[in-house]
Design a protein around this motif. Structure first.
Motif, PDB file in Angstrom:
ATOM      1  N   ALA A  76      41.312  32.027  55.825  1.00  0.00           N
ATOM      2  CA  ALA A  76      39.940  31.827  55.346  1.00  0.00           C
ATOM      3  C   ALA A  76      39.708  30.367  54.959  1.00  0.00           C
ATOM      4  N   LEU A  77      40.719  29.746  54.362  1.00  0.00           N
ATOM      5  CA  LEU A  77      40.607  28.338  53.983  1.00  0.00           C
ATOM      6  C   LEU A  77      40.472  27.459  55.223  1.00  0.00           C
ATOM      7  N   LEU A  78      41.202  27.806  56.271  1.00  0.00           N
ATOM      8  CA  LEU A  78      41.096  27.059  57.527  1.00  0.00           C
ATOM      9  C   LEU A  78      39.705  27.244  58.146  1.00  0.00           C
ATOM     10  N   ALA A  79      39.191  28.476  58.116  1.00  0.00           N
ATOM     11  CA  ALA A  79      37.850  28.740  58.647  1.00  0.00           C
ATOM     12  C   ALA A  79      36.794  27.964  57.869  1.00  0.00           C
ATOM     13  N   ALA A  80      36.973  27.860  56.542  1.00  0.00           N
ATOM     14  CA  ALA A  80      36.033  27.109  55.716  1.00  0.00           C
ATOM     15  C   ALA A  80      36.080  25.621  56.048  1.00  0.00           C
ATOM     16  N   ALA A  81      37.290  25.097  56.262  1.00  0.00           N
ATOM     17  CA  ALA A  81      37.443  23.681  56.603  1.00  0.00           C
ATOM     18  C   ALA A  81      36.757  23.370  57.930  1.00  0.00           C
ATOM     19  N   LYS A  82      36.883  24.265  58.894  1.00  0.00           N
ATOM     20  CA  LYS A  82      36.232  24.069  60.196  1.00  0.00           C
ATOM     21  C   LYS A  82      34.717  24.116  60.053  1.00  0.00           C
ATOM     22  N   LEU A  83      34.231  25.065  59.257  1.00  0.00           N
ATOM     23  CA  LEU A  83      32.790  25.194  59.069  1.00  0.00           C
ATOM     24  C   LEU A  83      32.207  23.967  58.376  1.00  0.00           C
ATOM     25  N   LEU A  84      32.947  23.433  57.395  1.00  0.00           N
ATOM     26  CA  LEU A  84      32.495  22.258  56.653  1.00  0.00           C
ATOM     27  C   LEU A  84      32.776  20.954  57.396  1.00  0.00           C
ATOM     28  N   LYS A  85      33.466  21.074  58.555  1.00  0.00           N
ATOM     29  CA  LYS A  85      33.855  19.902  59.351  1.00  0.00           C
ATOM     30  C   LYS A  85      34.660  18.915  58.510  1.00  0.00           C
ATOM     31  N   TRP A  86      35.609  19.464  57.789  1.00  0.00           N
ATOM     32  CA  TRP A  86      36.436  18.707  56.861  1.00  0.00           C
ATOM     33  C   TRP A  86      37.808  18.537  57.511  1.00  0.00           C
ATOM     34  N   ARG A  87      37.978  17.441  58.264  1.00  0.00           N
ATOM     35  CA  ARG A  87      39.155  17.264  59.104  1.00  0.00           C
ATOM     36  C   ARG A  87      40.450  17.210  58.291  1.00  0.00           C
ATOM     37  N   GLU A  88      40.441  16.459  57.187  1.00  0.00           N
ATOM     38  CA  GLU A  88      41.664  16.311  56.387  1.00  0.00           C
ATOM     39  C   GLU A  88      42.117  17.657  55.834  1.00  0.00           C
ATOM     40  N   LEU A  89      41.164  18.426  55.310  1.00  0.00           N
ATOM     41  CA  LEU A  89      41.498  19.744  54.775  1.00  0.00           C
ATOM     42  C   LEU A  89      42.039  20.647  55.874  1.00  0.00           C
ATOM     43  N   LYS A  90      41.426  20.591  57.041  1.00  0.00           N
ATOM     44  CA  LYS A  90      41.861  21.427  58.160  1.00  0.00           C
ATOM     45  C   LYS A  90      43.300  21.109  58.552  1.00  0.00           C
ATOM     46  N   GLU A  91      43.642  19.824  58.612  1.00  0.00           N
ATOM     47  CA  GLU A  91      45.000  19.433  58.999  1.00  0.00           C
ATOM     48  C   GLU A  91      46.021  19.850  57.949  1.00  0.00           C
ATOM     49  N   LEU A  92      45.662  19.724  56.686  1.00  0.00           N
ATOM     50  CA  LEU A  92      46.584  20.114  55.611  1.00  0.00           C
ATOM     51  C   LEU A  92      46.851  21.617  55.636  1.00  0.00           C
ATOM     52  N   VAL A  93      45.808  22.413  55.904  1.00  0.00           N
ATOM     53  CA  VAL A  93      45.981  23.859  55.972  1.00  0.00           C
ATOM     54  C   VAL A  93      46.842  24.226  57.176  1.00  0.00           C
ATOM     55  N   LYS A  94      46.581  23.585  58.307  1.00  0.00           N
ATOM     56  CA  LYS A  94      47.365  23.872  59.509  1.00  0.00           C
ATOM     57  C   LYS A  94      48.844  23.557  59.293  1.00  0.00           C
ATOM     58  N   LYS A  95      49.113  22.463  58.576  1.00  0.00           N
ATOM     59  CA  LYS A  95      50.498  22.066  58.312  1.00  0.00           C
ATOM     60  C   LYS A  95      51.091  22.810  57.114  1.00  0.00           C
TER      61      LYS A  95
END
Length: 349
Positions: A217-236
């Motif tokens: 859900a956190l990754l989906a939120a990062a994608k929706l907000l277009k928050w690249r740094e957050l998305k990468e941190l969640v993926k890692k």
């Protein structure tokens, strides 16, 4: 039968409000007029028909409804007789049709209040209805009051006592993040930020399935907000850096995020309490105008955890209190006359 009933707008609209009233009356032994007043304050999608209403009773074991239209219905004397569990069963059937699902949106606040009642069968049925409503509305473009209600209230249920329920609501929220109405609505996306801290802390849930759902859900939120740094941190899966990312990215929300973190200090799971303490330390450092009063309040909230039954939590709480005490309030900005002179001497562009 349901399609026939709702093909007549006048009949359909009269049926829906009694559904809402029955959901309230089944669990709150107050007067129907008071319940109706509270209901209308939580939804502005459908007005209560004046002077008329509908009373339902089960006709047979196939759960068909028999409705009666009463021109002189006395809202204080006649009460609907259908239990909430049966109302929810009927709503599950109605949600299968997109057109009817849209008509049922205004019932969402009434249904979700039943989640605080200690009956698992009701909770399961409410989740089924919400899931069907969300799935039926994934591609709609225009936001409704239901959308704002879901964004603001679904996170309230991430912390339910049952791990199955926590997982169910986090997954429900994750699915909802894929809706077109959220992608196209700036206001709803802004409201979505209030769910980030609960999701982050739930990635430390002792239930692996809950933790995984929170991460998704956190990754989906990062994608929706277009928050690249957050998305990468969640993926890692670098969860320890996400708190710094959240508060550093939006320092204006640091105090709000801090309050959310403090609410998890009494969570029954040690791993969640530990995650909350770590986040509180990060959020406190990013407060713009950190006062001694705030520091005292935070340290006071952490104090009981110094004797926590979990050694990691107790040590972390003591360490965090020491760090925050040494950190102190935010230094007051000092006025330097020479800085003003330097500014005045700068040539105009």
């Amino acid at each position: 039968m349901w399609q026939s009933i709702f093909s007549e707008p006048e009949i359909g609209d009269k049926i829906l409000w009694p559904f809402a009233v029955m959901l309230w009356v089944d669990w709150w032994p107050c007067s129907l007029s008071a319940s109706s007043s509270e209901s209308s304050s939580t939804s502005d999608l459908a007005p209560l028909p004046s002077g008329t209403s509908v009373k339902f009773e089960w006709e047979d074991k196939d759960k068909d409804f028999e409705y009666l239209q009463n021109d002189n219905f006395d809202i204080d004397e006649e009460l609907p007789t259908l239990p909430a569990s049966q109302v929810l069963e009927g709503l599950i059937v109605l949600c299968e049709t997109p057109e009817l699902a849209r008509k049922l949106e205004f019932l969402v606040p009434h249904m979700m209040e039943l989640l605080w009642v200690g009956r698992e069968d009701l909770k399961t049925k409410v989740i089924m209805i919400l899931k069907r409503l969300i799935n039926q509305n994934l591609e709609k473009k225009k936001a409704s009051p239901m959308d704002e209600y879901l964004v603001e209230n679904l996170p309230r249920f991430f912390d339910m006592e049952s791990s199955d329920m926590r997982e169910a609501f986090i997954c429900l929220f994750r699915d909802y993040l894929g809706s077109a109405v959220l992608r196209n609505n700036k206001h709803l996306k802004t409201s979505l930020r209030s769910a980030l801290v609960p999701l982050l802390i739930r990635t430390s849930d002792q239930s692996l399935s809950v933790a995984k759902a929170a991460q998704e859900a956190l990754l989906a939120a990062a994608k929706l907000l277009k928050w690249r740094e957050l998305k990468e941190l969640v993926k890692k899966q670098q969860m320890w850096r996400i708190g710094e990312c959240l508060v550093g990215k939006d320092r204006s929300r640091a105090e709000e995020y801090l309050r959310q973190g403090l609410s998890y200090l009494k969570d029954p799971e040690a791993s969640v309490r530990e995650a909350a303490i770590r986040f509180i330390g990060v959020a406190t450092r990013h407060l713009r105008n950190r006062s001694q009063e705030q520091l005292d309040e935070i340290c006071s909230a952490l104090q009981p955890l110094k004797t926590d039954s979990n050694v990691v939590v107790s040590c972390l709480a003591e360490q965090t209190i020491s760090i925050l005490t040494a950190l102190g309030p935010t230094p007051s900005p000092r006025f330097r006359p020479e800085a003003l002179l330097f500014w005045r001497r700068r040539p105009h562009p």
